[in-house]
Design an enzyme around this catalytic site. Structure first.
Site, mmCIF file in Angstrom:
data_model
loop_
_atom_site.group_PDB
_atom_site.id
_atom_site.type_symbol
_atom_site.label_atom_id
_atom_site.label_comp_id
_atom_site.label_asym_id
_atom_site.label_seq_id
_atom_site.Cartn_x
_atom_site.Cartn_y
_atom_site.Cartn_z
ATOM 1 N N ASP A 156 0.818 -1.209 0.000
ATOM 2 C CA ASP A 156 0.000 0.000 0.000
ATOM 3 C C ASP A 156 0.853 1.261 0.000
ATOM 4 O O ASP A 156 2.090 1.200 0.104
ATOM 5 C CB ASP A 156 -0.914 0.005 1.228
ATOM 6 C CG ASP A 156 -1.923 -1.134 1.191
ATOM 7 O OD1 ASP A 156 -2.456 -1.404 0.104
ATOM 8 O OD2 ASP A 156 -2.162 -1.752 2.245
ATOM 9 N N TYR A 252 7.090 -9.958 6.461
ATOM 10 C CA TYR A 252 7.056 -8.522 6.709
ATOM 11 C C TYR A 252 7.774 -8.185 8.008
ATOM 12 O O TYR A 252 7.800 -8.990 8.939
ATOM 13 C CB TYR A 252 5.614 -8.024 6.826
ATOM 14 C CG TYR A 252 4.874 -7.883 5.522
ATOM 15 C CD1 TYR A 252 4.876 -6.677 4.831
ATOM 16 C CD2 TYR A 252 4.151 -8.947 4.982
ATOM 17 C CE1 TYR A 252 4.184 -6.534 3.629
ATOM 18 C CE2 TYR A 252 3.457 -8.820 3.786
ATOM 19 C CZ TYR A 252 3.485 -7.608 3.122
ATOM 20 O OH TYR A 252 2.803 -7.471 1.943
#
Length: 413
Positions: A156, A252
């Site tokens: 994003d 992540y």
């Protein structure tokens, strides 16, 4: 007024101290980079076939194809100023050139981009910048479908990556026989002699400074960097491999300053995420496109990063899974912060994962996007080639990220 002036003076002084600390850290990282550059000769990605182990791939040699197409740096830049590539004659010429399926490993600092994917109709995006570079260097002809383009992660706005992977067909200097569909993962003799295009070097010449290609690898023609959607996202890595899906997992990292957070409570709570769960209470709902919220988390870690400022220390949460929902990591971290602050009990994780008991997501603010980094994408059989220049870039880019997190986070305070 005096109090306001004193406050401004203190802020300026605090920022000055931070910059001094950053300068010292830059010197330390440069020294570390020098050491790593010496070790680079032992890097497996610079080794060639067993018959010529002592020869290192020299990517600086120009090839006949590059000379014919005049792809030196000055020519590329002058052409980009005069006209856009992709005319009819260019397309016909490129269409008949040899191609091969390539995976590219991409690093980017996401702060100024509207996410990775270009479908959002907002500019700039990382993907749109990469395709501009591919067209400028005449490595592609055709649209994304014709190129069999795929990407592993769709990060994003503001999110960074040091291990994003994309795949597509690119122009190649190798003969048709060398680029057989029977992919073995081994380096051919023609490649080892420096005959292939140096995709990393060519693309990094024209990409923005906050996007770098840090490696490339041959890929089988049926390879897809994409994480599969739907119910299959909940299966294990072994099952994904057996079913032929290319991306086995993603990892992540989320960076944060420890301050007064209770790390032990956060770690206890975070371990509850491991396994297969319904994560609808840990994501931004996308009911139009997502109907299954089961996801499989394979590991959770929380650890210090050896980066300090005054009495504070930088820490990171590392989460690995087969795939993730929209804003899932930021929601998970937000709840962990509430637990670390003593505002919630670790048992709140169990309650939120029990969708029968809590069918609706409660209201809470997501963690900020800037400290989130897509660390790596796991694939079986890919062997990425790197270079000393990219090694230096890698270290400096990671440091730049730490620096921005440090200054922004202390500004927020």
């Amino acid at each position: 007024m005096k109090m306001e002036e004193n406050s401004n003076t203190e802020l300026v002084e605090s920022l000055r101290i931070q910059m001094e600390s950053l300068r010292r850290r830059i010197h330390e990282l440069e020294a570390e980079n020098d050491k790593l550059s010496v070790q680079l000769g032992n890097c497996v990605c610079q080794k060639i076939v067993e018959s010529d182990k002592n020869h290192v791939l020299d990517c600086s040699h120009s090839t006949e194809e590059m000379e014919r197409l005049k792809l030196d740096e000055n020519h590329v830049k002058s052409r980009s100023r005069k006209k856009m590539p992709g005319t009819c004659n260019d397309t016909i010429a490129l269409h008949h050139l040899p191609k091969r399926h390539i995976a590219l490993k991409v690093m980017y600092f996401g702060q100024r981009f509207y996410g990775f994917a270009s479908e959002a109709q907002m500019d700039p995006t990382i993907e749109s910048e990469i395709f501009k570079a591919l067209q400028m260097t005449r490595l592609i002809s055709g649209n994304k479908k014709e190129l069999q383009y795929s990407r592993c992660g769709r990060t994003d706005k503001g999110v960074s990556s040091v291990g994003q992977v994309i795949s597509l067909f690119l122009r190649s200097n190798l003969k048709e026989a060398t680029r057989s569909n029977d992919y073995s993962g081994e380096t051919s003799v023609e490649e080892s002699s420096g005959g292939e295009i140096d995709y990393v070097k060519i693309l990094n010449r024209v990409l923005p400074e906050d996007i770098r290609i840090i490696g490339w690898s041959p890929a089988p023609t049926d390879f897809s960097a994409r994480v599969m959607s739907g119910i299959l996202l909940a299966v294990s890595v072994d099952t994904l491999a057996l079913r032929g899906f290319s991306c086995l997992s993603r990892e992540y990292k989320y960076f944060f300053w420890r301050e007064n957070l209770n790390i032990m409570l956060m770690e206890t709570a975070g371990k509850k995420f491991i396994g297969e769960h319904d994560f609808r209470n840990f994501c931004k709902m996308d009911a139009a496109n997502v109907h299954n919220y089961m996801r499989h988390i394979t590991s959770f870690e929380i650890f210090p990063c050896n980066e300090r400022f005054e009495d504070d220390e930088l820490w990171a949460v590392k989460i690995k899974g087969s795939a993730f929902l929209w804003h899932q990591i930021r929601c998970m971290v937000a709840v962990l912060f509430l637990i670390g602050q003593g505002l919630e009990s670790p048992n709140v994780i169990d309650e939120l994962l029990d969708v029968e008991r809590m069918p609706r997501k409660p209201q809470y603010t997501m963690a900020p996007e800037i400290p989130l980094v897509l660390q790596s994408c796991e694939f079986e059989g890919l062997k990425f080639r790197c270079s000393s220049g990219n090694l230096r870039i890698s270290i400096l880019r990671k440091f730049m990220f730490f620096a921005v997190v440090l200054i922004q986070d202390h500004h927020a305070d």
